[in-house]
Design an enzyme around this catalytic site. Structure first.
Site, PDB file in Angstrom:
ATOM      1  N   ASP A  56      -0.033  -2.280  18.357  1.00 38.77           N
ATOM      2  CA  ASP A  56       1.067  -2.492  19.316  1.00 38.77           C
ATOM      3  C   ASP A  56       0.509  -2.548  20.742  1.00 38.77           C
ATOM      4  O   ASP A  56       0.957  -3.346  21.560  1.00 38.77           O
ATOM      5  CB  ASP A  56       2.112  -1.370  19.225  1.00 38.77           C
ATOM      6  CG  ASP A  56       3.304  -1.755  18.342  1.00 38.77           C
ATOM      7  OD1 ASP A  56       3.093  -2.462  17.340  1.00 38.77           O
ATOM      8  OD2 ASP A  56       4.446  -1.336  18.650  1.00 38.77           O
TER       9      ASP A  56
ATOM     10  N   ASP B 148      -1.703   1.111  13.331  1.00 42.41           N
ATOM     11  CA  ASP B 148      -0.307   0.835  13.702  1.00 42.41           C
ATOM     12  C   ASP B 148      -0.157   0.961  15.226  1.00 42.41           C
ATOM     13  O   ASP B 148       0.370   0.069  15.904  1.00 42.41           O
ATOM     14  CB  ASP B 148       0.595   1.851  12.975  1.00 42.41           C
ATOM     15  CG  ASP B 148       2.076   1.542  13.113  1.00 42.41           C
ATOM     16  OD1 ASP B 148       2.421   0.486  13.672  1.00 42.41           O
ATOM     17  OD2 ASP B 148       2.893   2.364  12.651  1.00 42.41           O
TER      18      ASP B 148
ATOM     19  N   LYS C 260     -11.262   9.620  14.285  1.00 40.06           N
ATOM     20  CA  LYS C 260     -11.087  10.844  15.068  1.00 40.06           C
ATOM     21  C   LYS C 260     -11.949  11.901  14.374  1.00 40.06           C
ATOM     22  O   LYS C 260     -11.488  12.995  14.002  1.00 40.06           O
ATOM     23  CB  LYS C 260      -9.592  11.224  15.110  1.00 40.06           C
ATOM     24  CG  LYS C 260      -9.245  12.307  16.105  1.00 40.06           C
ATOM     25  CD  LYS C 260      -9.317  11.867  17.565  1.00 40.06           C
ATOM     26  CE  LYS C 260      -9.129  13.054  18.486  1.00 40.06           C
ATOM     27  NZ  LYS C 260      -9.358  12.740  19.899  1.00 40.06           N
TER      28      LYS C 260
ATOM     29  N   ASP D 245      -8.775   7.869  20.740  1.00 39.64           N
ATOM     30  CA  ASP D 245      -8.241   8.010  22.094  1.00 39.64           C
ATOM     31  C   ASP D 245      -9.027   7.127  23.067  1.00 39.64           C
ATOM     32  O   ASP D 245      -8.456   6.419  23.895  1.00 39.64           O
ATOM     33  CB  ASP D 245      -8.202   9.485  22.549  1.00 39.64           C
ATOM     34  CG  ASP D 245      -9.425  10.292  22.134  1.00 39.64           C
ATOM     35  OD1 ASP D 245     -10.315   9.740  21.450  1.00 39.64           O
ATOM     36  OD2 ASP D 245      -9.506  11.481  22.499  1.00 39.64           O
TER      37      ASP D 245
ATOM     38  N   TYR E  45       0.615   8.080   6.286  1.00 43.02           N
ATOM     39  CA  TYR E  45       1.874   7.395   5.986  1.00 43.02           C
ATOM     40  C   TYR E  45       2.250   7.514   4.514  1.00 43.02           C
ATOM     41  O   TYR E  45       3.414   7.325   4.150  1.00 43.02           O
ATOM     42  CB  TYR E  45       1.795   5.910   6.370  1.00 43.02           C
ATOM     43  CG  TYR E  45       1.877   5.633   7.858  1.00 43.02           C
ATOM     44  CD1 TYR E  45       1.838   6.660   8.792  1.00 43.02           C
ATOM     45  CD2 TYR E  45       1.991   4.331   8.330  1.00 43.02           C
ATOM     46  CE1 TYR E  45       1.901   6.404  10.152  1.00 43.02           C
ATOM     47  CE2 TYR E  45       2.059   4.061   9.700  1.00 43.02           C
ATOM     48  CZ  TYR E  45       2.013   5.113  10.603  1.00 43.02           C
ATOM     49  OH  TYR E  45       2.082   4.855  11.945  1.00 43.02           O
TER      50      TYR E  45
END
Ligand SMILES: NC(=O)C1=CN([C@@H]2O[C@H](COP(=O)(O)OP(=O)(O)OC[C@H]3O[C@@H](n4cnc5c(N)ncnc54)[C@H](O)[C@@H]3O)[C@@H](O)[C@H]2O)C=CC1
Ligand SMILES: CC(C)CC(=O)C(=O)O
Ligand SMILES: [Mg+2]
Length: 356
Positions: free
Chosen positions: A250, A246, A190, A222, A135
């Site tokens: 959610d 992020d 990851k 994942d 980001y």
């Protein structure tokens, strides 16, 4: 104590107004000062994070933030888009630790899209690194593709990166949070694909040496997304990078019934902080008076606990939220048959009334 109130765009002003109502009846001598931010900042001063707003946020003891984002500004150059305001505040205030507690209030077990037995009793804490990762990484942009089958075409690119110190400080926050809970930490990465996250994992393993009482596990992002909906209660504290956090938070929001229930605290090294719901400006429901203000009200409670040293007032607010849910009051996002549907303002008023 000075609190900067930054309502922002979309449902931001509607939900922040409810949290302000709650703060105003606590009987504390808070000084609240409001300033425009996001699309509202751009409309008023030509910039999503106007100088005066940033100065207010820096000078205040804490910031209560609504949400930014308004599709009418989506075609502006990126530096002027509303979202730059929250990214800029996080960076400029050094708010590297984002705490997102996903708690299921028992009354909302039926509001979650998951089976009640999967989510009942849920109490997990997602800790998201907030000022690094892809980001913020440079360089980024659109350029001519230098090689491969698409050589010469335009390509978009961003840079994922984490400095050692950035990983160490968020890892310390996470291990210390786990020590105060069930002493289990899952570091989500990851590492099987990305250099940045192999490095992340190596540093987290190193920091773990200072916290032998905390059980550390590593999980690929994942799989973590899958486990969050398969068996979310197996987690205690999750620590991860900016982008994975992020996305995962959610997903975790739906375990609590609605994203309108997920508060957050964004802290610097001294626990100065910005407090905001985990959701965005929800343009699809803005102006309708139906947004759920509870994530914002619960963020105000986190502000009282973490930055303003008023834990008893935080408890009052959290108990009032529990009381209105027990009364059966629900905004549309958490409504189910047999409960009473209320709007944003009615919900805010009910929380005020339930304060004891
Ligand atoms: N921290 C911030 O200010 C954030 C800003 N955004 C911005 O918000 C705008 C909208 O983004 P979306 O991806 O649609 O995410 P969003 O979180 O605003 O909305 C996603 C869905 O959740 C619903 N929702 C969100 N908050 C709710 C609430 N309190 N009560 C009831 N329902 C609620 C919305 O109606 C929508 O259907 C974009 O401009 C985005 O960039 C998105 C996330 C965070
Ligand atoms: C503008 C985004 C980076 C904000 C967001 O999605 C979030 O913080 O959850
Ligand atoms: Mg988000």
């Amino acid at each position: 104590m000075k609190i900067a109130i930054l309502p922002g765009d979309g449902i931001g002003p509607e939900i922040v107004a409810q949290a302000v109502k709650v703060l105003n009846v606590l009987g504390e001598p808070f000084e609240l000062e409001t300033a425009p931010v996001g699309g509202a900042g751009y409309a008023a001063h030509g910039h999503p994070l106007p100088e005066g707003t940033l100065a207010l946020a820096k000078a205040a003891d804490a910031v209560l933030f609504g949400a930014v984002g308004d599709y009418q500004y989506d075609n502006l150059e990126r530096s002027l888009r509303p979202e730059q305001a929250i990214l800029g505040l996080r960076k400029q205030l050094g708010l590297f630790a984002n705490l997102r507690p996903a708690i299921l209030y028992p009354e909302l077990a039926g509001a979650s899209t998951l089976k009640p037995e999967v989510v009942s009793g849920l109490d997990i804490l997602i800790i998201r690194e907030l000022t690094g990762d892809i980001y913020f990484g440079q360089p980024r942009g659109v350029r001519e593709c230098p090689d491969g089958p698409f050589k010469g075409q335009r390509e978009g690119y961003d840079t994922m990166r984490y400095a050692e110190g950035e990983i160490r400080r968020i890892a310390h926050v996470a291990f210390q949070a786990a020590q105060k809970r069930d002493k289990r930490l899952t570091s989500v990465d990851k590492a099987n694909v990305l250099e940045t996250f192999q490095f992340w994992k190596d540093i987290v393993i190193d920091v773990h040496k200072e916290y032998p009482d905390v059980a550390l596990e590593h999980m690929y992002v994942d799989n973590a997304a899958m486990q969050l909906v398969r068996a979310p209660k197996k987690f205690d504290v999750i620590v991860t990078g900016n982008m994975f956090g992020d996305i995962l938070s959610d997903a975790a929001a739906m375990l609590t019934g609605s994203i309108g229930m997920l508060p957050s605290a964004s802290l610097d090294a001294s626990n100065k902080g910005l407090y905001e719901p985990s959701h965005g400006s929800a343009p699809d429901i803005a102006g309708k008076g139906i947004a759920n203000p509870l994530a914002t009200i619960l963020s105000a409670a986190m502000m009282l606990r973490f930055s303003l040293n008023k834990p008893e007032q935080a408890d009052r607010i959290e108990n009032a939220v529990k009381a209105v849910l027990a009364q059966g009051l629900r905004t549309a996002d958490i409504y189910e048959a047999g409960t009473t549907k209320v709007g944003t303002e009615e919900m805010g008023n009910a929380v005020v009334k339930a304060l004891v």
